[in-house]
Design an enzyme around this catalytic site. Structure first.
Site, PDB file in Angstrom:
ATOM      1  N   GLU A   1      48.277  -0.251  49.198  1.00  8.46           N
ATOM      2  CA  GLU A   1      47.259  -0.043  48.248  1.00  8.46           C
ATOM      3  C   GLU A   1      47.943   0.364  46.833  1.00  8.46           C
ATOM      4  OE1 GLU A   1      43.357   2.695  48.285  1.00  8.46           O
ATOM      5  OE2 GLU A   1      45.160   3.391  48.595  1.00  8.46           O
TER       6      GLU A   1
ATOM      7  N   GLY B   1      50.094  11.333  49.664  1.00 10.03           N
ATOM      8  CA  GLY B   1      50.356  12.266  50.658  1.00 10.03           C
ATOM      9  C   GLY B   1      50.033  11.419  52.030  1.00 10.03           C
TER      10      GLY B   1
ATOM     11  N   MET C   1      48.412   7.380  53.715  1.00  7.58           N
ATOM     12  CA  MET C   1      47.705   6.142  53.300  1.00  7.58           C
ATOM     13  C   MET C   1      46.852   5.587  54.726  1.00  7.58           C
ATOM     14  SD  MET C   1      46.726   3.773  51.522  1.00  7.58           S
ATOM     15  CE  MET C   1      45.661   2.165  52.031  1.00  7.58           C
TER      16      MET C   1
ATOM     17  N   ASN D   1      45.993   2.986  56.369  1.00  7.62           N
ATOM     18  CA  ASN D   1      46.097   1.769  57.164  1.00  7.62           C
ATOM     19  C   ASN D   1      45.106   1.906  58.282  1.00  7.62           C
ATOM     20  OD1 ASN D   1      48.130   1.040  55.148  1.00  7.62           O
ATOM     21  ND2 ASN D   1      49.529   2.433  56.365  1.00  7.62           N
TER      22      ASN D   1
ATOM     23  N   HIS E   1      41.571  13.557  56.443  1.00  4.35           N
ATOM     24  CA  HIS E   1      41.057  12.919  55.498  1.00  4.35           C
ATOM     25  C   HIS E   1      41.412  11.402  55.666  1.00  4.35           C
ATOM     26  CE1 HIS E   1      40.984  11.700  50.780  1.00  4.35           C
ATOM     27  NE2 HIS E   1      41.719  10.781  51.377  1.00  4.35           N
ATOM     28  N   GLU E   2      42.725  11.153  56.072  1.00  5.20           N
ATOM     29  CA  GLU E   2      42.951   9.631  56.743  1.00  5.20           C
ATOM     30  C   GLU E   2      42.077   9.070  57.829  1.00  5.20           C
ATOM     31  OE1 GLU E   2      44.721   8.125  54.322  1.00  5.20           O
ATOM     32  OE2 GLU E   2      45.068   9.832  53.432  1.00  5.20           O
TER      33      GLU E   2
ATOM     34  N   HIS F   1      38.803   8.014  56.746  1.00  5.80           N
ATOM     35  CA  HIS F   1      38.839   6.777  56.173  1.00  5.80           C
ATOM     36  C   HIS F   1      38.741   5.666  57.183  1.00  5.80           C
ATOM     37  CE1 HIS F   1      39.765   7.034  52.121  1.00  5.80           C
ATOM     38  NE2 HIS F   1      40.578   7.914  52.115  1.00  5.80           N
TER      39      HIS F   1
ATOM     40  N   GLU G   1      37.473   7.736  48.556  1.00  9.07           N
ATOM     41  CA  GLU G   1      38.531   9.257  48.622  1.00  9.07           C
ATOM     42  C   GLU G   1      37.524  10.148  48.461  1.00  9.07           C
ATOM     43  OE1 GLU G   1      41.276   8.556  49.230  1.00  9.07           O
ATOM     44  OE2 GLU G   1      41.531   6.509  48.503  1.00  9.07           O
TER      45      GLU G   1
END
Length: 860
Positions: free
Chosen positions: A130, A264, A266, A268, A298-299, A302, A321
């Site tokens: 990203e 922090g 990502m 994927n 958080h991830e 996503h 985000e």
């Protein structure tokens, strides 16, 4: 020539023309231990809407050997230029492209990053794609709305592990052949390759079984608290699957702690990469575990919002985000068994203060930003995109109701799974479930910039009974240079009524002391308060539902000044701390008065995250916002207080550790520096304080910065900690030394050479800039403006941004710095991204000058 940029118009045209079906990517990483380049072979199958049309595919590579389109060989010298391979004469219907190239390992945290661990001399690789860096590893249509399946084949050195988005297969002759992924975007594909240490588990519930993995370098394995990480992960699976009503959409879930990571973490798909500083080598406070848990959640969020359903273009990056941030905090606050039910306190104290700061810069922009090209989005991972956006989502949840919000989200996921969306798709789903018209709300909150101020207007009679109460909303002028007009917005807020409890001495909200209402327009009456006796404190935006700067009335401010630490609950304390900090930054509260406020209340503050934020804010205020004539006295007062709190803190407590770090950051007298040295060599101890590896480095870095330690002592400490982290700390300490030679050496290593890896460059910059070395660093202001544009053109984005922001003369708070900046902005003609970063830094100096004047005026 496009260079490495891509415009939104180009992406839209390509999306209209192409539908991508699949990628087959074959990478030969067998020489990764030695570095250099590696062979990348990409086969792409895609459909074209128009016969004879032309397009392009993206690739950043040192060499392209073969380009074959529909069986016809194209001359790489003719079709490959900048970051693009031209694709002429496409066929209507199915096309097949094969590209053979040599791609390069990086040390910048972009593309395929290669790191050698000094502990075992082994290479460790990971990808970071990203925003536009999959094209550094394989030829790709690098935009989020051209989703496809990805099938990776990787040749790796013997004994290494290879992790990707699909489940890890058994290798044959050191070749790993992965199954194709579901349809995903290029930027969330991933490869993590090396002799990583792995721990495995499984998430099981109601017949569902998802393999889980946690990975790190073997040199960190002894510190890996896998059980705690799995626990947070399982809580996230439980809570998100219930709230989203959609099963986890991928076959497995790996979390990989990787070195020298720029962000922090990502998201994927199924293979999340996380900075390995989250594997804690030394004692940290609970605030660090809370931040790590929020990152993990958080991830994970996503995986649904961002990976399953993906934005069409980067102007909706904020939604990705913000949604992940909001839901991760909500999960911590509400999930059964969470260790951090106070997470909204942390959010108010850290994320929102970031948002307020960003929203008052000349670069402020609407949450739904205008993203014209990749250069725009690369500098847009900011406090608006993350923190303001999440704050506004919290406001939206209060506006439509939490149950209605999540019902809308459930419909959204089911409707758009594995597809791409715009903001209107989510708002449409929320309108259906809530019955609210969100078009006006969206226009005022998402399409305008700036921040509102809410002030109470109160009248009482002679007996202290409220006769009228209203909330005045202000829309201050936007900062000079910002686009747009001030906007009054609809706010859903609560008003809290607090009184001092005689028995406990605490400020407690009355049982009927909360009123929730809509605030709209310039003045909103609150008739519910008429006839009530005036409480000790009236707090607007109680529970932190909305996004606005809040001010206290005179009576409430007087009580809070005396009793800020006495609020029974942590959230109203955090809101008042944030308001005081904002007033200090705005020059409404003198720095010396802010310091007095903190010193009067911080001893009663139980929330360790708030305490540590106050430590950082006080140091920043005294360093930059205090009258220079008073700065040394204020620093002395603060440092004396940090030592007193360190000695008084409970042995072995988080507060003791936090105060030790705060003391080390500003220790200045011979006696204080002697104490640091004696704590290092063990000749003095403080009960309960373990001077472990990371705390030792904090002491060493301060002793180097004041000239007590030189190369011999720094090298000796590195011998104790010959790790990647030790290398970074040693680089910081060397750059921090207060000599012309040390500064010249640090400057040359960053500016005159491009050999430093990203993490080491960041460490050198951190050491170079010392606020008590202003005179020593003054000559580098001119040198900065001489080199920054050339660096921006020559380095990768991440490396250039570190330098452009980190080496700007922010500590030279003077009209001269503003003048030099203005002259450079007028003459250098920087591109929009660099102009933005320098303008933001200039705004910090301008704010500091105003705050210094306000502080000096108090003394006068």
């Amino acid at each position: 020539m496009p260079g490495t940029n891509l415009t939104r118009e180009e992406a839209q045209q390509r999306a209209k023309l192409l539908t991508v079906d699949s990628y087959e990517i074959d990478l030969d990483l067998s020489g990764a231990q030695e570095g250099g380049t590696y062979r990348s072979v990409t086969t792409v199958r895609f459909d074209v809407a128009e016969d004879g049309a032309a397009s392009f595919i993206d690739l950043v590579a040192p060499a392209v050997h073969e380009v074959t389109l529909n069986g016809d060989a194209l001359d790489p010298a003719e079709v490959f230029e900048d970051s693009r391979i031209a694709l002429p004469g496409l066929l209507q219907g199915r096309n097949i492209l094969r590209v053979v190239a040599d791609c390069a390992y990086t040390n910048t945290g972009e593309g395929l990053h290669r790191f050698v661990d000094p502990v075992d001399d082994q290479a460790y690789l990971y990808t970071q794609f990203e925003v536009p860096d999959a094209r550094r590893v394989f030829a790709s249509f690098e935009q989020p709305d051209l989703k496809a399946t990805f099938q990776f084949t990787v040749r790796a050195p013997e004994g290494w592990t290879v992790v990707s988005n699909s489940p890890t297969p058994e290798p044959r002759d050191d070749v790993w052949v992965f199954e194709p992924t579901p349809r995903i975007s290029t930027y969330i594909t991933a490869l993590i390759v090396g002799p990583y240490h792995s721990v495995h588990s499984v998430y099981e519930k109601d017949g569902q079984s998802v393999p889980l993995g946690i990975h790190c370098r073997p040199s960190l394995a002894e510190f890996l608290d896998a059980d705690a990480i799995f626990e947070v992960t399982r809580q996230g699976f439980d809570w998100f699957q219930e709230k989203f009503d959609y099963a986890y959409p991928f076959e497995k879930y790996d979390q990989l702690f990787v070195p020298e990571f720029n962000a922090g973490a990502m998201e994927n798909a199924g293979a999340v990469t996380i900075r390995d500083q989250y594997v804690f080598r030394s004692k940290v406070t609970d605030a660090a575990y809370e931040v790590r848990a929020e990152t993990i959640l958080h991830e994970l969020a996503h995986m649904w919002f961002g990976d399953l359903v993906t934005m069409e273009w980067w102007n909706d990056l904020w939604l990705n985000e913000s949604f992940a941030t909001y839901t991760s905090i909500a999960c911590q606050a509400y999930a059964p068994g969470s260790r951090w039910p106070h997470s909204w306190t942390t959010f108010a104290n850290s994320m929102k203060t970031w948002a307020y700061r960003q929203d008052q810069l000349p670069s402020t922009h609407p949450i739904m930003a205008e993203i014209r090209d990749l250069d725009d989005v690369l500098v847009n991972f900011d406090g608006i995109t993350y923190a303001k956006g999440a704050s506004v989502l919290k406001q939206l949840v209060a506006y439509v109701g939490m149950d209605e919000f999540f019902r809308g989200v459930q419909a959204y996921f089911k409707r758009h799974a594995y597809g791409n969306t715009r903001l209107s798709d989510l708002l449409g789903a929320l309108e259906e479930t809530s019955g609210r018209d969100l078009r006006t709300w969206s226009k005022k909150w998402l399409e305008t910039a700036g921040i509102n101020i809410l002030r109470p207007e109160i009248e009482t009679d002679a007996d202290g009974v409220i006769t009228s109460f209203a909330i005045r909303q202000e829309a201050p002028a936007l900062p000079a240079g910002a686009k747009g007009e001030p906007t009054l917005r609809p706010h859903r807020i609560a008003v809290g009524l607090y009184d001092l409890d005689g028995a406990s001495g605490k400020l407690v909200r009355a049982a009927d002391g909360r009123i929730e209402l809509d605030v709209d327009g310039e003045l909103t009456a609150v008739p519910q308060l008429a006839g009530r006796r005036r409480p000790a404190v009236i707090l607007l935006n109680d529970d932190d539902l909305s996004y606005a700067k809040v001010r206290l009335d005179e009576g409430s401010l007087a009580v809070v000044t005396e009793h800020l630490g006495d609020f029974e609950s942590s959230l109203p304390r955090a809101l008042c701390w944030a308001s005081a900090w904002d007033m200090t930054r705005d020059g409404e509260l003198a720095t010396r008065d802010y310091l007095s406020l903190v010193l009067s209340g911080i001893g009663k503050e139980s929330d360790i995250g708030v305490v540590q934020s106050l430590h950082r804010q006080v140091k920043l205020a005294v360093d930059l916002y205090a009258d220079p004539a008073a700065r040394e006295a204020l620093l002395t007062r603060w440092t004396d207080a940090t030592l007193a709190h360190l000695r008084a803190a409970d042995a072995g407590s988080d507060h003791q550790l936090a105060w030790a770090r705060a003391f080390a950051a500003t220790a200045r007298t011979p006696e204080q520096l002697d104490l640091l040295e004696s704590l290092l060599d063990g000749s003095h101890t403080i009960e309960g304080l373990v001077v472990d590896t990371e705390l030792r480095w904090a002491f060493v870095e301060r002793l180097a910065a004041v000239g007590r330690f030189d190369e011999a002592e720094i090298a000796g400490e590195y011998e104790r900690d010959k790790t990647a982290a030790g290398e970074r700390h040693a680089a910081t300490a060397r750059a921090a030394r207060p000599t012309e030679e040390a500064k010249a050496e640090a400057w040359a290593s960053v500016v005159e050479s491009d050999k430093l890896p990203n993490a080491v460059q960041e460490a050198v910059i951190a050491g170079f800039v010392q606020t008590d070395q202003r005179e020593l660093l003054a000559p580098y202001a001119d040198r900065y403006f001489e080199v920054v544009k050339d660096i921006w053109g020559a380095r990768s984005h991440e490396m250039a941004q570190q330098i452009a922001v980190g080496l700007y003369p922010s500590i030279q708070v003077s009209e001269d710095t503003l003048r030099k900046t203005d002259e450079w902005l007028a003459s250098a003609e920087p591109n929009a991204a660099l102009r933005r970063l320098v303008s933001e830094s200039r705004a910090g100096v301008e704010r500091a000058l105003k705050a210094q004047a306000a502080d000096a005026a108090v003394q006068a």
